[in-house]
Structures are given as C-alpha cells and as structure tokens.
Scaffold this motif. Structure first.
Motif, PDB file in Angstrom:
ATOM      1  N   ALA A  37      -4.214  51.644  57.252  1.00 39.24           N
ATOM      2  CA  ALA A  37      -3.340  52.771  57.593  1.00 39.24           C
ATOM      3  C   ALA A  37      -3.052  53.615  56.347  1.00 39.24           C
ATOM      4  O   ALA A  37      -3.086  54.847  56.397  1.00 39.24           O
ATOM      5  N   VAL A  38      -2.794  52.931  55.218  1.00 39.49           N
ATOM      6  CA  VAL A  38      -2.541  53.666  53.966  1.00 39.49           C
ATOM      7  C   VAL A  38      -3.798  54.444  53.577  1.00 39.49           C
ATOM      8  O   VAL A  38      -3.741  55.630  53.213  1.00 39.49           O
ATOM      9  N   ALA A  73      -6.145  55.580  55.449  1.00 40.98           N
ATOM     10  CA  ALA A  73      -6.359  56.726  56.354  1.00 40.98           C
ATOM     11  C   ALA A  73      -5.577  57.948  55.896  1.00 40.98           C
ATOM     12  O   ALA A  73      -5.989  59.086  56.110  1.00 40.98           O
ATOM     13  N   GLU A  74      -4.454  57.712  55.234  1.00 42.62           N
ATOM     14  CA  GLU A  74      -3.610  58.817  54.777  1.00 42.62           C
ATOM     15  C   GLU A  74      -4.075  59.420  53.445  1.00 42.62           C
ATOM     16  O   GLU A  74      -3.614  60.480  53.044  1.00 42.62           O
ATOM     17  N   VAL A 104       2.251  55.110  46.739  1.00 37.57           N
ATOM     18  CA  VAL A 104       1.526  56.222  47.352  1.00 37.57           C
ATOM     19  C   VAL A 104       1.551  57.454  46.452  1.00 37.57           C
ATOM     20  O   VAL A 104       0.563  58.178  46.322  1.00 37.57           O
ATOM     21  N   LYS A 111      -0.948  63.218  47.319  1.00 31.33           N
ATOM     22  CA  LYS A 111       0.264  62.797  48.052  1.00 31.33           C
ATOM     23  C   LYS A 111       1.510  63.261  47.281  1.00 31.33           C
ATOM     24  O   LYS A 111       2.492  63.690  47.880  1.00 31.33           O
ATOM     25  N   LYS A 137       2.037  66.926  47.862  1.00 36.24           N
ATOM     26  CA  LYS A 137       2.595  67.140  49.204  1.00 36.24           C
ATOM     27  C   LYS A 137       4.092  66.807  49.218  1.00 36.24           C
ATOM     28  O   LYS A 137       4.908  67.529  49.762  1.00 36.24           O
TER      29      LYS A 137
END
Ligand code: SF4
Ligand code: SF4
Length: 436
Positions: A370-371, A373-374, A402, A408, A411
């Motif tokens: 999941a991490v 994928a981000e 992250v 990231k 963002k």
C-alpha cells in the motif's frame, strides 16, 4: 563496519552515488549519511569504487594492532600481492621486503594449497551429478555471498572446496606446529569479510586482514625498487589464480581432457551469468569461474597496481602445468586427508522477515504494498534508497518515513501551505471584525 567496508560518516556528503551502484540494494543514505544493511552486503566494493568523497573504506585491521607487541607476524600471501611489483611476478622477491616490515610470509604452502584446491575441484567436477552442473567456484567470497542472497537455488552448484587461502593456513599450522596468529593479505573487502565473518567454516584460519595496497605501500616506503628484480626462470602456478581464467587452467591441468568451463568477471557479468545458470541455459557447462572484480582478484579494490599491468605481468609468467610424480604423491595424501573440504554447509541468507509470525509478516507485506502504491515509482534515489520499493520496505521496517520521499514531502508542504492560506484568510476576517 559492514563486512569488509567501513563508513566514515563525517566524510559522507549524502550524494547517493553509492546507493545506485550497490547490486544487492544494501546501501542507504539516511539523514545525509551512508549506512550499509549488513545482511544484504556481499562486500563487492562497488560502493567504495563509486564514492568520490572517500567516505567508504576497506575495513582492514589497524597496522599497529596486528603486531600487538610482537616483532614478526605470519602472513598468508594473496596471488595479487605478487603482481604489485615485478615483471613477471616473483614470489621469492617478496620474502625480503615482507620480513623487513615485520611479516613472515607463509607462501611456501601456497603451491601445495592451490594445487590441492585445483585437484579437489577437478575431482568434484568428475563426480558431480549432472543436475548440479555447472559447478561454481567458491574462490571469490563475494560471489558466494551473492549466491546466498540472490540465487539460493544455485547453492547446490557451489563446489564444496574451500579457498586455498583459508585451508593453506591450516596446512601451514599442521606442517610447522605453529599456533601463532596469521594475517591475510586481502585484495578486496570480500577477503576482509572472509576473515571476520567466514562462509563455509565457523572461524577463519586467519586472525587479521590487511589490504594488499597497504602492504605494497609499506614495502615501497622501505625503498625497494624495481631495479632489484631478477625474473624467475619459471612462474608459480598459484599466482595465476590472481587473474580471471587462472583457476580454470589449474583445474584443467588435473584432468586428462578438455574442461568445458566459463570464466566471467565484473559484477554485471557475474549477475547475468548466474541468472542464466538459474534458467538452465548452461547445463552442459562443467565449471564456472566467476569473479566479482573485473579481470579477477588483481582488479580488487584492495590492490595498488593497475589491473591491466597486473594482467600483463601474470600473462608474462612461464608456468609449468604438469606435476612431478613426487608432487602428485604429496597431493594425493593431502586430498585423502580432506583438508580442502568446506567445514560447513553454505546456507541461503534470507532477508529478515517483516514480522515474527507469518500472519504478521503478511499483514506488513500488505502495508508495504500500500505504501509502495503511493510512491512515485521513478526510483530517483533522492530519498537515499535505491528504489521506491526499498523505500516502502524501509518505512514498514521503521527505518524511514513517507516524507523522506521528496515528492511526498512536496505534496505535504503544498497541502500545508494551502491550509495556512485558508487559516490566514480567516485571520483577516477576525481582525476586521475586531476593529468594528
Ligand atoms: S560492498 Fe557491495 S553489496 Fe556491500 S554495500 Fe557496497 S556495493 Fe553494496
Ligand atoms: S574477484 Fe577476488 S578480489 Fe574481487 S571480490 Fe572476488 S575474491 Fe575479492
């Protein structure tokens, strides 16, 4: 220290050149400082070759420490040490200069040990099961670690013969009844790691490791010049192992037929060949001589001499490959004593599991995916990890956050900036309301 490499944190500029060169993704740059994940490091030295700031070093033992109040210490000579000075390599020449710097070379056993290793490899090839072919040389410890970490399916292909640099010391101890400590002349970080964290035996027969370059420097500082050299009439067979192809020639000299072998050097070539062996593309080949360093051990980062000059020097040796009846008699005796055998099975090195229980590990794996994928999937290296996948794994293992990813982080910063802008607009309203 990770195996054979030491990180000098204060010299590290966080440039991330090293992480891109590591073939096993063992390198990280966290908070601007390089770190090595020991369980993944094969001690190939690629990171050291690529560090422009001298922040990585061979983890050799300190020169003063090996003497420990003694005048002389025994030294196991690596073939590449013989190529640092002379044309052609002259092992006899080394004895005087080494004694002068306090080291007593035990190179007298090298001829027998390397002959014995070549004989044992030839016998292993003759008796191997066809499904275990080709047999892969264990002489290069970095190749052995690469197989343990990345190609565990190929473990059964590793020839069960130890490096003659290890069992040669045992042989010297048996012959001389000496118990004293021995220093290994190391051509690379993998040889240093072999002393501090051996594969195929519990404890190395050598106690210390110093680089060939350090020995060459000490010898040169005593004023030994090339002018003193007299070329020997005949080169020694074991010196050929310093150059790619030397082991194969030596093994073939014990077989009364052609040996179907492949010799490759350089991390990329070794990687590609092992992949092909794994796919079964070389099942008809009998022997693989693989060396992590380009041109073989003479290309090891622990040497001082140019590998191309060393190669030419070894090629200029006149070698007698046939053995006398008395040499064969001694070798057969030693072969039967099985002194050459690996003392321990070489096991795969598994990455540490993500969790102690299987269910926990599965859960962590899900989180990791999941991490991942981000993340942006561009493997830019700016986070100090070799890839986005490695970054996701580090986050799950608690080795990163992250926001170490600059995309990231950007963002997050723009999100925070927008939030601040909204809040500041509210502040204007409040101030205006207060005025009335
Ligand atoms: S020595 Fe090789 S495997 Fe170890 S960190 Fe450096 S590049 Fe990676
Ligand atoms: S090829 Fe030789 S010098 Fe290079 S890593 Fe292997 S053992 Fe060390």
């Amino acid at each position: 220290m990770a195996h054979g490499i030491r990180v000098l944190e204060d010299s590290c500029r966080g440039c991330v050149n090293c992480i891109k060169s590591c073939p096993t993704e063992a390198m990280r740059v966290i908070h601007g400082r390089a770190h090595i994940i020991e369980e993944l490091c094969i001690a190939c030295g690629e990171c050291l070759r690529n560090c422009r700031h001298r922040a990585l070093q061979l983890a050799e033992d300190p020169w003063e420490g090996i003497f420990n109040n003694k005048d002389t210490v025994a030294l196991m000579v690596d073939p590449s040490l013989c190529t640092q000075f002379l044309w052609p390599p002259n092992t006899d020449f080394l004895i005087g200069p080494l004694r002068d710097i306090g080291l007593e070379p035990i190179s007298g056993v090298n001829s027998e040990a390397f002959d014995l290793a070549a004989l044992a490899v030839s016998r292993a090839i003759e008796s191997a099961d066809s499904k275990d072919m080709p047999l892969i040389s264990t002489y290069c410890p970095a190749v052995v670690r690469l197989v343990q970490i990345r190609f565990p399916e190929l473990l059964k292909h590793l020839v069960p013969v130890e490096s003659p640099l290890e069992f040669g010391i045992d042989l010297w101890r048996i012959r001389t009844q000496q118990k004293e400590s021995v220093v290994l002349a190391a051509s690379c970080p993998a040889r240093i790691a072999m002393v501090h964290d051996p594969v195929g035996r519990e404890v190395s027969s050598a106690e210390w490791a110093v680089s060939v370059a350090r020995l060459a420097k000490e010898i040169r500082s005593r004023g030994y010049a090339k002018a003193e050299i007299k070329a020997p009439a005949e080169g020694e067979r074991w010196v050929q192992w310093g150059m790619l192809g030397g082991e194969t020639l030596h093994v073939a000299s014990f077989m009364n037929r052609d040996l179907n072998a492949i010799a490759v050097s350089g991390i990329r070539n070794v990687f590609d060949l092992l992949q092909e062996v794994e796919l079964g593309l070389h099942a008809e080949v009998e022997f693989v001589e693989a060396r992590i360093c380009d041109t073989g051990c003479i290309g090891g980062i622990g040497n001082a001499e140019s590998r191309f000059l060393s190669q030419r020097k070894i090629r200029s040796q006149k070698v007698r490959w046939d053995k006398t009846a008395s040499e064969i008699e001694v070798l057969e005796k030693l072969y039967r004593a099985r002194i050459w055998e690996l003392q321990r099975t070489i096991e795969p090195i598994n990455r540490l599991p993500l969790g102690e229980e299987i269910s926990q590990a599965m859960e962590k794996l899900k989180e990791m995916n999941a991490v991942y994928a981000e993340l942006p999937h561009i493997d830019c290296g700016a986070c100090g990890r070799p890839s986005c996948r490695a970054m996701a794994e580090d986050i799950i293992r608690g080795r990163g956050e992250v926001e170490d990813c600059i995309f990231k982080l950007r963002k997050r910063i723009s999100g925070l900036a927008e939030e601040l802008l909204l809040l500041s607009r509210r502040l204007v309203h409040t101030v205006v309301e207060d005025k009335h």
